[in-house]
Design an enzyme around this catalytic site. Sequence first.
Site, PDB file in Angstrom:
ATOM      1  N   THR A 177     -61.876   9.967   6.285  1.00 48.84           N
ATOM      2  CA  THR A 177     -61.054   9.245   7.252  1.00 48.84           C
ATOM      3  C   THR A 177     -61.827   8.142   7.970  1.00 48.84           C
ATOM      4  OG1 THR A 177     -59.929   9.531   9.382  1.00 48.84           O
ATOM      5  CG2 THR A 177     -61.639  11.109   8.897  1.00 48.84           C
ATOM      6  N   ASP A 178     -61.104   7.151   8.475  1.00 48.14           N
ATOM      7  CA  ASP A 178     -61.757   6.097   9.268  1.00 48.14           C
ATOM      8  C   ASP A 178     -62.209   6.617  10.639  1.00 48.14           C
ATOM      9  OD1 ASP A 178     -59.257   6.378  10.491  1.00 48.14           O
ATOM     10  OD2 ASP A 178     -58.727   4.260  10.388  1.00 48.14           O
ATOM     11  N   GLU A 179     -61.710   7.800  11.035  1.00 51.32           N
ATOM     12  CA  GLU A 179     -62.047   8.292  12.385  1.00 51.32           C
ATOM     13  C   GLU A 179     -63.539   8.604  12.535  1.00 51.32           C
ATOM     14  OE1 GLU A 179     -59.473  11.045  14.265  1.00 51.32           O
ATOM     15  OE2 GLU A 179     -57.672  10.175  13.385  1.00 51.32           O
ATOM     16  N   TYR A 201     -62.228  17.039  15.231  1.00 42.35           N
ATOM     17  CA  TYR A 201     -61.781  16.735  13.857  1.00 42.35           C
ATOM     18  C   TYR A 201     -62.705  15.706  13.208  1.00 42.35           C
ATOM     19  CZ  TYR A 201     -59.226  14.174  10.227  1.00 42.35           C
ATOM     20  OH  TYR A 201     -58.886  13.521   9.061  1.00 42.35           O
ATOM     21  N   LYS A 254     -65.265  15.965   9.946  1.00 47.67           N
ATOM     22  CA  LYS A 254     -65.144  15.121   8.745  1.00 47.67           C
ATOM     23  C   LYS A 254     -66.442  14.323   8.548  1.00 47.67           C
ATOM     24  CE  LYS A 254     -62.037  14.497   6.332  1.00 47.67           C
ATOM     25  NZ  LYS A 254     -61.601  15.211   5.079  1.00 47.67           N
ATOM     26  N   LEU A 259     -47.668  11.577  14.536  1.00 47.35           N
ATOM     27  CA  LEU A 259     -46.812  10.683  15.331  1.00 47.35           C
ATOM     28  C   LEU A 259     -45.472  10.304  14.665  1.00 47.35           C
ATOM     29  CD1 LEU A 259     -46.636   8.882  17.946  1.00 47.35           C
ATOM     30  CD2 LEU A 259     -47.453   7.019  16.511  1.00 47.35           C
TER      31      LEU A 259
HETATM   32  P1  NAD Z   1     -52.555  18.008   5.609  1.00 44.50           P
HETATM   33  O1  NAD Z   1     -52.927  18.732   6.855  1.00 44.50           O
HETATM   34  O2  NAD Z   1     -51.161  17.507   5.438  1.00 44.50           O
HETATM   35  O3  NAD Z   1     -52.866  18.914   4.335  1.00 44.50           O
HETATM   36  C1  NAD Z   1     -54.045  19.664   4.230  1.00 44.50           C
HETATM   37  C2  NAD Z   1     -53.894  20.602   3.038  1.00 44.50           C
HETATM   38  O4  NAD Z   1     -55.117  21.346   2.911  1.00 44.50           O
HETATM   39  C3  NAD Z   1     -52.768  21.632   3.206  1.00 44.50           C
HETATM   40  O5  NAD Z   1     -52.046  21.753   1.997  1.00 44.50           O
HETATM   41  C4  NAD Z   1     -53.498  22.925   3.533  1.00 44.50           C
HETATM   42  O6  NAD Z   1     -52.814  24.086   3.092  1.00 44.50           O
HETATM   43  C5  NAD Z   1     -54.814  22.725   2.783  1.00 44.50           C
HETATM   44  N1  NAD Z   1     -55.928  23.481   3.378  1.00 44.50           N
HETATM   45  C6  NAD Z   1     -56.292  23.508   4.690  1.00 44.50           C
HETATM   46  N2  NAD Z   1     -57.345  24.337   4.853  1.00 44.50           N
HETATM   47  C7  NAD Z   1     -57.665  24.813   3.624  1.00 44.50           C
HETATM   48  C8  NAD Z   1     -58.669  25.674   3.138  1.00 44.50           C
HETATM   49  N3  NAD Z   1     -59.549  26.239   3.974  1.00 44.50           N
HETATM   50  N4  NAD Z   1     -58.727  25.936   1.826  1.00 44.50           N
HETATM   51  C9  NAD Z   1     -57.821  25.373   0.962  1.00 44.50           C
HETATM   52  N5  NAD Z   1     -56.830  24.570   1.364  1.00 44.50           N
HETATM   53  C10 NAD Z   1     -56.763  24.268   2.687  1.00 44.50           C
HETATM   54  O7  NAD Z   1     -53.607  16.821   5.481  1.00 44.50           O
HETATM   55  P2  NAD Z   1     -53.412  15.321   4.987  1.00 44.50           P
HETATM   56  O8  NAD Z   1     -52.916  14.516   6.105  1.00 44.50           O
HETATM   57  O9  NAD Z   1     -52.686  15.346   3.718  1.00 44.50           O
HETATM   58  O10 NAD Z   1     -54.937  14.918   4.734  1.00 44.50           O
HETATM   59  C11 NAD Z   1     -55.563  15.178   3.495  1.00 44.50           C
HETATM   60  C12 NAD Z   1     -56.991  14.674   3.541  1.00 44.50           C
HETATM   61  O11 NAD Z   1     -56.992  13.269   3.796  1.00 44.50           O
HETATM   62  C13 NAD Z   1     -57.830  15.312   4.644  1.00 44.50           C
HETATM   63  O12 NAD Z   1     -59.125  15.503   4.143  1.00 44.50           O
HETATM   64  C14 NAD Z   1     -57.833  14.264   5.754  1.00 44.50           C
HETATM   65  O13 NAD Z   1     -59.008  14.354   6.514  1.00 44.50           O
HETATM   66  C15 NAD Z   1     -57.796  12.986   4.945  1.00 44.50           C
HETATM   67  N6  NAD Z   1     -57.162  11.832   5.605  1.00 44.50           N
HETATM   68  C16 NAD Z   1     -55.914  11.951   6.169  1.00 44.50           C
HETATM   69  C17 NAD Z   1     -55.307  10.811   6.717  1.00 44.50           C
HETATM   70  C18 NAD Z   1     -53.924  10.879   7.318  1.00 44.50           C
HETATM   71  O14 NAD Z   1     -53.455   9.894   7.887  1.00 44.50           O
HETATM   72  N7  NAD Z   1     -53.209  11.987   7.220  1.00 44.50           N
HETATM   73  C19 NAD Z   1     -55.971   9.586   6.707  1.00 44.50           C
HETATM   74  C20 NAD Z   1     -57.244   9.517   6.136  1.00 44.50           C
HETATM   75  C21 NAD Z   1     -57.822  10.628   5.579  1.00 44.50           C
HETATM   76  O1  DAU Z   2     -57.061   7.485  11.055  1.00 45.55           O
HETATM   77  C1  DAU Z   2     -56.870   8.480  10.092  1.00 45.55           C
HETATM   78  C2  DAU Z   2     -56.411   9.749  10.771  1.00 45.55           C
HETATM   79  O2  DAU Z   2     -55.062   9.518  11.168  1.00 45.55           O
HETATM   80  C3  DAU Z   2     -56.507  10.968   9.869  1.00 45.55           C
HETATM   81  O3  DAU Z   2     -57.858  11.222   9.573  1.00 45.55           O
HETATM   82  C4  DAU Z   2     -55.888  12.189  10.556  1.00 45.55           C
HETATM   83  O4  DAU Z   2     -55.900  13.302   9.654  1.00 45.55           O
HETATM   84  C5  DAU Z   2     -54.470  11.854  10.937  1.00 45.55           C
HETATM   85  O5  DAU Z   2     -53.898  12.934  11.623  1.00 45.55           O
HETATM   86  C6  DAU Z   2     -54.430  10.593  11.802  1.00 45.55           C
HETATM   87  O6  DAU Z   2     -55.024  10.838  13.098  1.00 45.55           O
HETATM   88  P1  DAU Z   2     -54.375  10.270  14.465  1.00 45.55           P
HETATM   89  O7  DAU Z   2     -54.855  11.098  15.586  1.00 45.55           O
HETATM   90  O8  DAU Z   2     -54.530   8.800  14.562  1.00 45.55           O
HETATM   91  O9  DAU Z   2     -52.807  10.571  14.126  1.00 45.55           O
HETATM   92  P2  DAU Z   2     -51.607  11.144  15.011  1.00 45.55           P
HETATM   93  O10 DAU Z   2     -50.374  10.958  14.194  1.00 45.55           O
HETATM   94  O11 DAU Z   2     -51.898  12.491  15.546  1.00 45.55           O
HETATM   95  O12 DAU Z   2     -51.554  10.130  16.226  1.00 45.55           O
HETATM   96  C7  DAU Z   2     -51.368   8.731  16.032  1.00 45.55           C
HETATM   97  C8  DAU Z   2     -51.400   8.068  17.386  1.00 45.55           C
HETATM   98  O13 DAU Z   2     -50.241   8.461  18.139  1.00 45.55           O
HETATM   99  C9  DAU Z   2     -52.583   8.477  18.237  1.00 45.55           C
HETATM  100  O14 DAU Z   2     -53.032   7.359  18.989  1.00 45.55           O
HETATM  101  C10 DAU Z   2     -52.034   9.549  19.163  1.00 45.55           C
HETATM  102  C11 DAU Z   2     -50.596   9.131  19.364  1.00 45.55           C
HETATM  103  N1  DAU Z   2     -49.626  10.218  19.570  1.00 45.55           N
HETATM  104  C12 DAU Z   2     -49.609  11.247  18.676  1.00 45.55           C
HETATM  105  C13 DAU Z   2     -48.725  12.294  18.806  1.00 45.55           C
HETATM  106  C14 DAU Z   2     -48.710  13.441  17.828  1.00 45.55           C
HETATM  107  C15 DAU Z   2     -48.725  10.171  20.617  1.00 45.55           C
HETATM  108  O15 DAU Z   2     -48.715   9.216  21.412  1.00 45.55           O
HETATM  109  N2  DAU Z   2     -47.839  11.215  20.763  1.00 45.55           N
HETATM  110  C16 DAU Z   2     -47.800  12.277  19.904  1.00 45.55           C
HETATM  111  O16 DAU Z   2     -46.972  13.199  20.110  1.00 45.55           O
END
Ligand code: NAD
Ligand code: DAU
Length: 354
Positions: free
Chosen positions: A135-137, A160, A164, A200
């Site tokens: 992730t970019d975080e 988190y 990562k 979000l």
């Molecule tokens: P998600 O939470 O939707 O899915 C995570 C999956 O991993 C689920 O299917 C869960 O059952 C499985 N899992 C969790 N713990 C586990 C374990 N201990 N063993 C086996 N399986 C397990 O996540 P996502 O949003 O699809 O993110 C996927 C990947 O991409 C993550 O590594 C996250 O850090 C990365 N990522 C997410 C975003 C985003 O915006 N969602 C952006 C950049 C990177």
């Molecule tokens: O940048 C990549 C990341 O993006 C991934 O690595 C994470 O897995 C993914 O969850 C996401 O993280 P964020 O914290 O940016 O996503 P989230 O959707 O939780 O929140 C997006 C923005 O919205 C953040 O600034 C917090 C805000 N927010 C979020 C929620 C859930 C609100 O204002 N209200 C809310 O209820």
Amino acid sequence: MQNFSKKIMITGGAGFIGSHVVRLFVNNYPDYLIVNYDALTYAGNLNNLKDIESSANYRFEKGDIQDENLVKELFEKYQFDGVIHLAAESHVDRSILDPLAFVKTNVLGTVNLLNVAKNFWKNDYNGKRFYHVSTDEVYGSLGQEGFFTETTAYDPRSPYSASKASSDHFVRAYHHTYGLPVVVSNCSNNYGSYHFPEKLIPLMINNIVHSKPLPVYGKGDNIRDWLFVEDHARAIDIIFHKGSNGDTYNIGGFNEWKNIDLVHLLCAVMDEKLNRAAGTSAKLIQFVTDRPGHDMRYAIDATKLNKELGWQPSLQFEEGLRKTVDWYLSNEDWIKNVTSGDYQSYYQKQYSDR
Ligand code: NAD
Ligand code: DAU
């Protein structure tokens, strides 16, 4: 296993991004065997993969990435030559409530996978690849100017992102120390279908449908860089096949939005789709207590991926958002299913005191 040209373990394939990656690989590469390894936590859902579950080149194995014996057994059974690792605890707010769960899955689980792959491949790394999805975080928080590049120093600021960042360091350490053929990508915020409604965009869509308050943290000034999930999956495909060994690629859409502006856009789209008078949904917006340590701005510079491997996003944000809204409105059962039970108690804990 003889008939498949590659055998790939995709971890976390029942989650949001993982399910899109599994679908793309199963459909695009009928000569690859795709094994989805997933613990099916609250975020994992096999309904995300209904359309491909009976494909001849797809298998599902339930298990935890921390389970050394099971991961070893599966390497023996399927003779994997590739791993695409997405399994993770992924929600920042949950990491604030329970950091240890993130250390266990994201750090210990990743190191377990690295170790099993290294030992199984026994220094014969020809044709092997361990792809770590990050992730970019990990880069921290930006001010008004600038972008995260692949050389930006790590500065994670939530449990988190710290977990990562740690997993990214272990992946690179296995490359430098043992020569493990790894590739890493760091992506910005994804949106699209099958997104769990703790994040979000799907949370706001679900709340608007039910005319529930829309909780915007702080003043809604924080900025995120949004990418359509299918574009992320396409980038993963390209990097898995063409990325350089040991290298890192940033993935992002050059698509920055202030949270409050995004929520207003979503409200306008939802009013239109639900045939409600303009302004109806925006009345539900409530500014609530900010997320502790809330990163102000993320913005990815994806030039390297574009220049070296030719990837670029396919959709304009408004088009992607409309497609996403349409998907949620026509998949009511999916959302009903994932918001029953545990989701209600999480929601209560997360939002009742804000
Ligand atoms: P998600 O939470 O939707 O899915 C995570 C999956 O991993 C689920 O299917 C869960 O059952 C499985 N899992 C969790 N713990 C586990 C374990 N201990 N063993 C086996 N399986 C397990 O996540 P996502 O949003 O699809 O993110 C996927 C990947 O991409 C993550 O590594 C996250 O850090 C990365 N990522 C997410 C975003 C985003 O915006 N969602 C952006 C950049 C990177
Ligand atoms: O940048 C990549 C990341 O993006 C991934 O690595 C994470 O897995 C993914 O969850 C996401 O993280 P964020 O914290 O940016 O996503 P989230 O959707 O939780 O929140 C997006 C923005 O919205 C953040 O600034 C917090 C805000 N927010 C979020 C929620 C859930 C609100 O204002 N209200 C809310 O209820």
